[in-house]
Motif scaffolding. Structure first.
Motif, PDB file in Angstrom:
ATOM      1  N   GLU A 197       0.833  -1.218   0.000  1.00 56.69           N
ATOM      2  CA  GLU A 197       0.000   0.000   0.000  1.00 56.69           C
ATOM      3  C   GLU A 197       0.864   1.264   0.000  1.00 56.69           C
ATOM      4  O   GLU A 197       2.078   1.197   0.015  1.00 56.69           O
ATOM      5  N   GLN A 198       0.164   2.427   0.038  1.00 51.89           N
ATOM      6  CA  GLN A 198       0.862   3.662  -0.307  1.00 51.89           C
ATOM      7  C   GLN A 198       2.087   3.984   0.543  1.00 51.89           C
ATOM      8  O   GLN A 198       3.083   4.463   0.027  1.00 51.89           O
ATOM      9  N   ASN A 256       4.302  -5.277  -8.663  1.00 51.18           N
ATOM     10  CA  ASN A 256       3.069  -6.073  -8.785  1.00 51.18           C
ATOM     11  C   ASN A 256       1.853  -5.164  -8.980  1.00 51.18           C
ATOM     12  O   ASN A 256       1.746  -4.113  -8.353  1.00 51.18           O
ATOM     13  N   SER A 257       0.920  -5.607  -9.835  1.00 50.85           N
ATOM     14  CA  SER A 257      -0.202  -4.734 -10.209  1.00 50.85           C
ATOM     15  C   SER A 257      -1.174  -4.503  -9.056  1.00 50.85           C
ATOM     16  O   SER A 257      -1.910  -3.530  -9.044  1.00 50.85           O
ATOM     17  N   ASP A 258      -1.180  -5.394  -8.067  1.00 52.51           N
ATOM     18  CA  ASP A 258      -2.146  -5.251  -6.975  1.00 52.51           C
ATOM     19  C   ASP A 258      -1.523  -4.610  -5.736  1.00 52.51           C
ATOM     20  O   ASP A 258      -2.029  -4.778  -4.625  1.00 52.51           O
ATOM     21  N   SER A 278      -1.527  -1.746  -4.346  1.00 54.09           N
ATOM     22  CA  SER A 278      -2.300  -0.895  -3.434  1.00 54.09           C
ATOM     23  C   SER A 278      -3.207  -1.700  -2.515  1.00 54.09           C
ATOM     24  O   SER A 278      -3.719  -1.163  -1.544  1.00 54.09           O
ATOM     25  N   THR A 279      -3.390  -2.996  -2.795  1.00 48.67           N
ATOM     26  CA  THR A 279      -4.276  -3.785  -1.933  1.00 48.67           C
ATOM     27  C   THR A 279      -3.510  -4.631  -0.920  1.00 48.67           C
ATOM     28  O   THR A 279      -4.128  -5.373  -0.162  1.00 48.67           O
ATOM     29  N   LEU A 280      -2.171  -4.555  -0.926  1.00 45.93           N
ATOM     30  CA  LEU A 280      -1.389  -5.423  -0.036  1.00 45.93           C
ATOM     31  C   LEU A 280      -0.778  -4.636   1.110  1.00 45.93           C
ATOM     32  O   LEU A 280      -0.353  -3.496   0.937  1.00 45.93           O
ATOM     33  N   SER A 281      -0.712  -5.261   2.292  1.00 44.34           N
ATOM     34  CA  SER A 281       0.060  -4.683   3.378  1.00 44.34           C
ATOM     35  C   SER A 281       1.530  -5.039   3.161  1.00 44.34           C
ATOM     36  O   SER A 281       1.848  -5.851   2.296  1.00 44.34           O
ATOM     37  N   GLN A 295       2.239  -8.731   3.354  1.00 44.36           N
ATOM     38  CA  GLN A 295       1.718  -9.497   2.212  1.00 44.36           C
ATOM     39  C   GLN A 295       2.625  -9.311   1.000  1.00 44.36           C
ATOM     40  O   GLN A 295       2.815 -10.240   0.214  1.00 44.36           O
ATOM     41  N   LEU A 343       5.179 -12.267  -1.115  1.00 45.79           N
ATOM     42  CA  LEU A 343       5.376 -12.559  -2.537  1.00 45.79           C
ATOM     43  C   LEU A 343       6.807 -13.006  -2.789  1.00 45.79           C
ATOM     44  O   LEU A 343       7.064 -13.874  -3.624  1.00 45.79           O
ATOM     45  N   ASP A 387       6.953 -15.526  -6.010  1.00 45.57           N
ATOM     46  CA  ASP A 387       6.212 -14.777  -7.030  1.00 45.57           C
ATOM     47  C   ASP A 387       6.955 -13.505  -7.419  1.00 45.57           C
ATOM     48  O   ASP A 387       6.789 -12.988  -8.517  1.00 45.57           O
ATOM     49  N   GLY A 401       0.607  10.357  -3.681  1.00 48.79           N
ATOM     50  CA  GLY A 401      -0.663   9.718  -4.041  1.00 48.79           C
ATOM     51  C   GLY A 401      -1.165  10.203  -5.388  1.00 48.79           C
ATOM     52  O   GLY A 401      -1.625   9.412  -6.221  1.00 48.79           O
TER      53      GLY A 401
END
Lengths: 422, 296
Positions: free
Chosen positions: A197-198, A248-250, A252-255, A258, A262, A267, A396
């Motif tokens: 995330e950010q 990784n494309s996701d 913004s959804t990972l802490s 997490q 990877l 990964d 942001g």
């Protein structure tokens, strides 16, 4: 029977009153009474580390009562709100925890809430056992404002050795090398760099700025001697933009953990994260150097980008002698050796026994003793909260629109509105 | 007990709540307004007069403009989808007598869940990961061979990412609109429908010219209730995306600038603007209901 009932009621009421009355703290007597220590260490290794340091404290100052006023909530968001309320009510704790550097200085020194600690440093000889390049980062106008208990390193690149080997990649020493091997990794279906995330992208940004500008150029960003609008910063931001294309494309959804997962799972090949990631990897049962590896982030060899939890002495502390006793323990070899191996960080002092620490931390101790120390942005050392929050907004917006020129001008504006650049 | 005594007693009963509301609602609105006109940046209050500069600054602030855009997109899609789906569900349940109660419970149930829980669950469902880490709805689509439906969900590039956050919000709130519409439909006297049918109206005409107009007050209430939720939305978005600026809304900006950046003046200005936004929605409604109640 009836009178007995009344007597017992009276006794009960008296006990209630006694329990409600403020705990007596005799004033004027040296090193007695209560020491209320405020922190956000309420879980896991942090809380255990604090308990270990409290034992050292109680052994050295048996007349003082340690009161743990910890407030739960990650990175202290809740705790800081509680602290702000207490300070505005004129009820400071004896000492409180904060990130060393501008997060404390820009907020609490600016509001006249904490005392300088130069005398305490002189009495305990701390200037001789802490890195010389550290002291200016926790000082303002020659006054030292906090006692750092632990040190974390921000500029660490973690990697999966098996993934690197399978793809013929090596650990990059510069961001250009990273971009080259990232292309190969991507072609082989491996995410080159894991990010979350950010705030983790701000963490990445600060290591790219450090790697591109070097120690002096990076330090100059925070005192106005490096031009935020200059071509060096443009180059660094362009590198940052290129690096982001290999993430990784996701994200913004990972802490952060997490994202680190990877790398564990193969990964992703690399991730840039502070050295609390070591504790995460070890807790998964991974073996250092075989299951996970580490190196300074590209371009930052010989530089130690630090962040630190530290304790302060409030103006009008309730029990100043007790507070100073606590700070003395927090800065002592015994206190730091009790706290840090459990917390998973290294001592701010350079004379702790490396044998107490795990493989990664031993390498961090060696670097701490020899490297040039620079401060972290994300973790509160180099910029105060207001400035950091403006940088966070600019970042942001950049993550949303990818406009380097607008990003750079927003960063320059943030610097001038913070008062550091004129 | 005479009327005078009754009046006094009634007044005594509501005085505590009048005082509490006066202090904690209107008093603090006034105080926020004062802070929004000050230059308070930092730990300690600073009431130096700053005029409207905080408000002017916000309207030149790219982040706040994104917030307004996101709020508008979210509100429009959220209202439209909740109303349409709620009405459809209400009509269906009204028709299907045998399991009406069961389905009413089923559709209303998500309302019992908090937005935080909804947000976390849908964050997993709408996971945008690809390749070997594909999961959630994307994995379902992949298994069903519906690959064209696989998408980035709320991480879609701005400005449409926020529109996907409407999905969990509608999942949660359309049952509530259904309940509103259902009670509205069921309170329409059967005579009205029957006489329309006797005059030769078909089902569609009954619905279009009898039921729908009589549901207008219900629609208005639903718009007010859902609209003020949507203008103040905070928890759902924080649970789904943390502080990701692409999905930023005024309440999140207010929170970060006030408590992370210690910029209390700007935070108060955002709060006042949010209050004005909700007032734009609610005040005309209050005037309208007052007027109709007096007329009746």
């Amino acid at each position: 029977m009836k009178s007995l009932k009344w007597i017992s009621l009276l006794v009960l009421a008296g006990m209630l009153l006694a329990a409600c009355a403020p705990a007596a703290s005799p004033e004027g007597e040296a090193a007695t009474g209560e020491v209320e220590v405020f922190s956000w260490w309420t879980a896991g290794g942090e809380a255990d580390g604090l308990a270990a340091m409290q034992e050292v404290f109680s052994a050295e100052y048996p007349n003082l009562t340690f009161v743990n006023a910890a407030v739960a909530g990650g990175a202290g968001t809740n705790a800081r709100a509680v602290l702000a309320t207490r300070l505005s009510a004129g009820d400071p704790p004896s000492s409180w925890q904060g990130h060393a550097g501008q997060e404390l200085i820009g907020t609490y020194v600016a509001a006249g809430q904490i005392e300088p600690l130069n005398d305490l440093y002189d009495q305990n000889g701390w200037l001789d056992v802490m890195p010389q390049t550290l002291i200016p980062l926790i000082s303002q106008d020659g006054n030292i404002y906090s006692v750092p208990v632990n040190i974390h390193r921000a500029n660490v690149m973690w990697y999966n050795p098996a993934v690197l080997e399978a793809n013929g990649a090596t650990v990059p020493a510069t961001w250009d090398e990273f971009l080259t091997s990232a292309e190969t990794l991507l072609a082989n279906g491996v995410t080159p760099l894991a990010m979350g995330e950010q705030w983790t992208s701000m963490h990445l940004l600060e290591t790219v700025l450090l790697g591109s500008l070097g120690a002096d150029g990076y330090a100059g960003l925070w005192d106005g001697s490096t031009d935020w609008a200059g071509p060096e910063v443009t180059a660094a931001l362009e590198t940052f933009q290129q690096v982001l294309t290999y993430v990784n494309s996701d994200a913004s959804t990972l802490s952060w953990d997490q994202a680190a997962q990877l790398v564990v799972d193969g990964d992703a090949a690399f991730t840039i994260m502070g050295d609390w990631a070591d504790g995460f990897f070890v807790s998964l049962g991974l073996t250092p150097e075989t299951d996970f590896g580490w190196a300074p982030a590209p371009g930052t060899d010989g530089l130690f980008q630090f962040l630190s939890d530290s304790f302060v002495l409030p103006v009008n502390a309730k029990n100043p002698e007790g507070a100073i006793a606590w700070l003395t323990v927090a800065g002592s070899k015994e206190g730091q050796e009790a706290f840090n191996p459990i917390k998973g960080s290294i001592c701010a002092r350079t004379d702790c026994d490396p044998a107490l620490f795990d493989a990664y931390l031993q390498s961090a101790i060696a670097d701490w003793n020899t490297d040039t120390v620079v401060g972290s942005l994300t973790h509160g050392v180099v910029a105060n909260d207001a400035w950091k929050s403006e940088i966070d907004t600019a970042l942001g917006l950049f993550l949303a629109d990818g406009d380097v020129a607008a990003f750079q001008s927003a960063l320059a504006t943030a610097c001038s509105s913070s008062g550091a650049c004129q | 007990m005479n009327t005078r005594q009754e009046k006094l007693l009634a007044f005594a009963f509501i005085t505590p709540s009048i005082i509490a509301i006066g202090i904690f609602v209107y008093g603090f609105i006034g105080w926020s307004l004062r802070v929004s006109l000050s230059s308070w940046r930092g730990l300690l209050p600073d009431y130096t007069w700053a005029g409207l500069s905080n408000f002017i600054g916000l309207f030149q602030d790219r982040r706040f403009l994104i917030d307004i855009q996101n709020t508008l997109i979210f509100t429009i899609f959220f209202l439209a989808a909740s109303l349409v789906i709620g009405l459809l569900l209400a009509i269906l349940i009204d028709r299907i007598k045998w399991a009406g109660n069961l389905f009413r419970g089923v559709f209303l149930f998500p309302m019992a869940v908090s937005f935080i829980v909804t947000g976390v669950a849908w964050r997993w469902l709408m996971n945008p990961a690809t390749g070997s880490r594909i999961s959630g709805l994307n994995l379902l689509f992949d298994n069903l061979g519906l690959d064209f439906l696989i998408n980035n969900w709320h991480t879609t590039a701005p400005p449409w990412g926020i529109a996907f956050v409407v999905i969990p919000a509608v999942w949660q709130m359309s049952g509530f609109t259904m309940a509103l519409y259902l009670s509205g439909i069921q309170s329409i006297p059967a005579e009205l429908r029957e006489s329309a049918k006797m005059d030769g109206a078909n089902e569609f005409q009954v619905f279009r010219y009898i039921i729908l107009p009589l549901l207008n007050p219900v629609t208005l209430s639903a718009v007010i209730i859902l609209g003020h939720i949507s203008l103040k939305i905070f928890d759902l978005i924080v649970a789904m995306s943390g502080k990701d600026l692409r999905l930023d809304v005024p309440s999140i900006y207010m929170w970060t600038t006030t408590f992370d950046g210690n910029n209390f003046a700007r935070g108060a200005a955002i709060g006042i603007l949010m209050l004005l936004g909700v007032a734009l929605l609610v005040v005309p409604y209050l005037i309208y209901t007052n007027r109709t109640e007096i007329d009746v």
